[in-house]
Design a protein around this motif. Structure first.
Motif, PDB file in Angstrom:
ATOM      1  N   GLU A 122      -2.710  -6.498  -9.469  1.00  0.00           N
ATOM      2  CA  GLU A 122      -3.918  -5.689  -9.460  1.00  0.00           C
ATOM      3  C   GLU A 122      -3.636  -4.388  -8.721  1.00  0.00           C
ATOM      4  N   ARG A 146       0.844  -1.201   0.000  1.00  0.00           N
ATOM      5  CA  ARG A 146       0.000   0.000   0.000  1.00  0.00           C
ATOM      6  C   ARG A 146       0.872   1.241   0.000  1.00  0.00           C
ATOM      7  N   THR A 200      -3.017   0.522  -3.711  1.00  0.00           N
ATOM      8  CA  THR A 200      -2.653  -0.798  -3.223  1.00  0.00           C
ATOM      9  C   THR A 200      -2.327  -1.683  -4.424  1.00  0.00           C
ATOM     10  N   ARG A 224     -10.128   0.166 -10.016  1.00  0.00           N
ATOM     11  CA  ARG A 224      -9.335  -1.064 -10.058  1.00  0.00           C
ATOM     12  C   ARG A 224      -8.769  -1.272 -11.460  1.00  0.00           C
ATOM     13  N   GLU A 241      -5.488  -1.061  -6.907  1.00  0.00           N
ATOM     14  CA  GLU A 241      -6.706  -0.441  -6.393  1.00  0.00           C
ATOM     15  C   GLU A 241      -6.368   0.979  -5.961  1.00  0.00           C
ATOM     16  N   GLY A 275      -7.570   4.586  -4.426  1.00  0.00           N
ATOM     17  CA  GLY A 275      -8.595   5.222  -3.613  1.00  0.00           C
ATOM     18  C   GLY A 275      -8.270   6.698  -3.400  1.00  0.00           C
ATOM     19  N   SER A 284     -13.286   4.377  -5.761  1.00  0.00           N
ATOM     20  CA  SER A 284     -12.063   3.626  -6.018  1.00  0.00           C
ATOM     21  C   SER A 284     -12.044   3.158  -7.463  1.00  0.00           C
TER      22      SER A 284
END
Length: 588
Positions: free
Chosen positions: A478, A414, A467, A579, A480, A482, A577
């Motif tokens: 992946e 993160r 993240t 992705r 993510e 935010g 968010s």
């Protein structure tokens, strides 16, 4: 990956060095004065060292070549011309002890080669050159003894030069103990090594060009073998950070190599030295693997090998990957981390993901000595390479996302950043000036005569978290994203190494001509049989430009820190968010 134990043919290593050194000298022999007439002091001395090395190497094509002494004399004359009244040399930094120390280290190496039996047997061709070069060293010694520095690595380069000069004096029977005393004074400050083995500048360039070879020289010439522990720790720390094309990761560097691909060949002799001295199989594997990449200064490498008995020994047994060019196991752990640099690397089969969140605080402005590269992810699958993933946001022109925090969880890495900007309200009455002129001040973004410190302010904030979830068994990472605070536009910039074919994207002409945008579904970048898939895209919106903004710190003076390569943008808004998945696969 299969591995087996191998042994090296040491004579082949030496003959390869000699051949590469000869080819580097071939281009000089036809140039008037060896091309030294317009050289600065460092390249002039480097050229002299290279020619002295092959001239005294019996199996070199240039051994005792009739034309080389005259060319070497031209280099000495250039050094004499450039040497100032204190003995120091000028360059970008005037009368610089550390910059001069680079030249003097090479000069001492050349003198040691000329004074060795192979040099003495070369006859009178070197005698005058050595005498004049020794005088160059003599004129500068006191200035190096008393001079100062301005970067961490300069201390060790300066100490290495003093150690080599001390050794020359010892061999002549006229020791100067004050040289060792000055070295001890510098070393008493402590070596600037971080807990995970990186030096404070976090730079592979300076680790290989300055700090590690300098510490080895001080260990050898000033009898400080304890310093080799720092070299061992640094070399061990770098083992997982090589790519299959020989490039060493430099994204976390605080120096200029954070902006370019650094050729890992520079580590070869360092790994070889400690592999031979310690019987270290991991270092031997790294040294042997790096031999496939051409040395940038082969004649200097030959000189170092001539002067260091550890370097021309046969490497110890080591584990080596079957299949030739594959990285050995010691250099390919599944997960590697440099906590002090905020960087993680995950590997599985042909996929490699590198996650960086260790930028320094650049509130005072981007400058030398700070890690400020905003690339937070690199991903490769075989020959398909995504060199840079960056996040650009429209927020008061403060520039791209630069992580201020890195944490590792069971699911991923993160990265976080909080940025803010103010609007300023009227000054309190008691802070008014009758003339209306207030002190010029800098408020973090810009400067003005506004007395910012005494004004109430309305703060605007944008918090960003990314993240990165590595799923390397599937060849996937992946992302993510935010956001908290301001509602504005963002652009994710994907930069691919040129040479492949894009599909699934649209050519972009609004934000950055020549780039592409992924507006729906999944895009692909293919190089040969290797493919990187990325997506999903986000619908285009005129209010979300597909472009990279380096920030006002660059743009105010028409500068940039933009990447080079094939660019694809995914745009959106900082709400909720987002992705994104990046996956590597092979067509076969």
């Amino acid at each position: 990956m299969n591995h087996h134990l191998v042994m090296e043919d040491a004579p082949a290593f030496i003959s390869g060095l000699v051949d590469a050194a000869d080819r580097s000298i071939d281009t000089l022999v036809d140039a008037p004065d060896g091309g030294a007439a317009a050289l600065a002091h460092r390249p002039a001395m480097g050229r002299l060292l290279a020619m002295a090395t092959v001239y005294t190497q019996p199996d070199s094509r240039h051994y005792l070549s009739a034309g080389l002494p005259g060319l070497m004399m031209g280099c000495v004359a250039r050094l004499e011309y450039l040497q100032g009244p204190t003995g120091l040399f000028d360059g970008t930094n005037l009368s610089s002890p550390p910059d001069s120390a680079f030249t003097i280290n090479d000069a001492c190496m050349a003198l040691e080669i000329m004074d060795a039996p192979a040099g003495l047997s070369a006859g009178g061709g070197l005698a005058e050159i050595a005498t004049r070069l020794r005088a160059v060293v003599g004129r500068i010694t006191d200035a190096l003894l008393t001079g100062g520095v301005h970067t961490p690595n300069h201390r060790w380069e300066l100490c290495a030069a003093l150690a080599r000069i001390h050794s020359l004096h010892q061999s002549e029977g006229v020791p100067r103990p004050e040289l060792l005393q000055r070295i001890d004074q510098w070393l008493a400050e402590g070596i600037d090594q971080l807990p995970d083995g990186m030096y404070s500048e976090r730079s592979p360039l300076y680790a290989t060009a300055v700090t590690n070879p300098s510490l080895v020289a001080i260990a050898d010439y000033a009898n400080r073998p304890d310093l080799l522990e720092h070299v061992r720790a640094n070399l061990a720390a770098f083992l997982p950070w090589f790519s299959s094309d020989g490039v060493t990761e430099s994204l976390f560097s605080r120096r200029q190599d954070q902006w370019f691909r650094f050729n890992g060949e520079a580590f070869q002799l360092l790994y070889r030295r400690l592999a031979s001295q310690d019987g270290n199989g991991d270092f031997a594997a790294a040294a042997a693997w790096l031999r496939q990449f051409p040395l940038l200064e082969p004649a200097k490498a030959l000189a170092r090998t001539r002067l260091d008995p550890w370097l021309h020994l046969q490497l110890p047994e080591r584990e080596s990957a079957l299949g030739g060019g594959e990285l050995p196991a010691a250099m390919t752990p599944g997960h590697a981390v440099l906590s002090s640099c905020g960087i993680h690397r995950f590997r599985e089969a042909r996929s490699v993901a590198t996650i960086f969140g260790g930028c320094d605080d650049v509130a005072s402005g981007v400058g030398s000595g700070l890690a400020s590269n905003p690339t937070f992810l690199r991903f490769a699958h075989g020959d398909a390479v995504l060199t840079d993933v960056r996040l650009s946001r429209s927020f008061f022109d403060l520039g791209p996302f630069r992580s201020q925090g890195v944490s590792l969880s069971d699911t991923g890495v993160r990265l976080t950043e909080d940025v803010s900007a103010n609007f300023y309200l009227p000054l309190p009455v008691d802070k008014h000036r009758e003339d209306g002129l207030y002190a010029l001040g800098h408020e973090g973004r810009f400067s003005a005569g506004m007395d910012f410190g005494n004004r109430p302010a309305v703060e605007h904030r944008l918090g960003t978290s990314i993240t990165v979830i590595p799923q390397m068994a599937e060849g996937t990472v992946e992302l993510e994203l935010g956001f908290e605070g301001a509602h504005t536009s963002f652009a994710i910039e994907l930069t691919f190494r040129p040479g492949g074919l894009l599909s699934g994207v649209e050519e972009e002409t609004r934000g950055q001509p020549g780039a592409y945008q992924l507006t729906t579904g999944t895009g692909e970048y293919r190089v040969g049989e290797d493919v990187i898939e990325f997506g999903p895209g986000i619908a285009a919106d005129a209010d979300n430009p597909p472009a990279y903004n380096p920030g006002e710190a660059y743009r105010y003076l028409a500068g940039t820190n933009a990447t080079d390569g094939v660019k694809v943008y995914i745009t959106g808004r900082t709400s909720g968010s987002v992705r994104l998945a990046i996956r590597g696969r092979s067509v076969s």
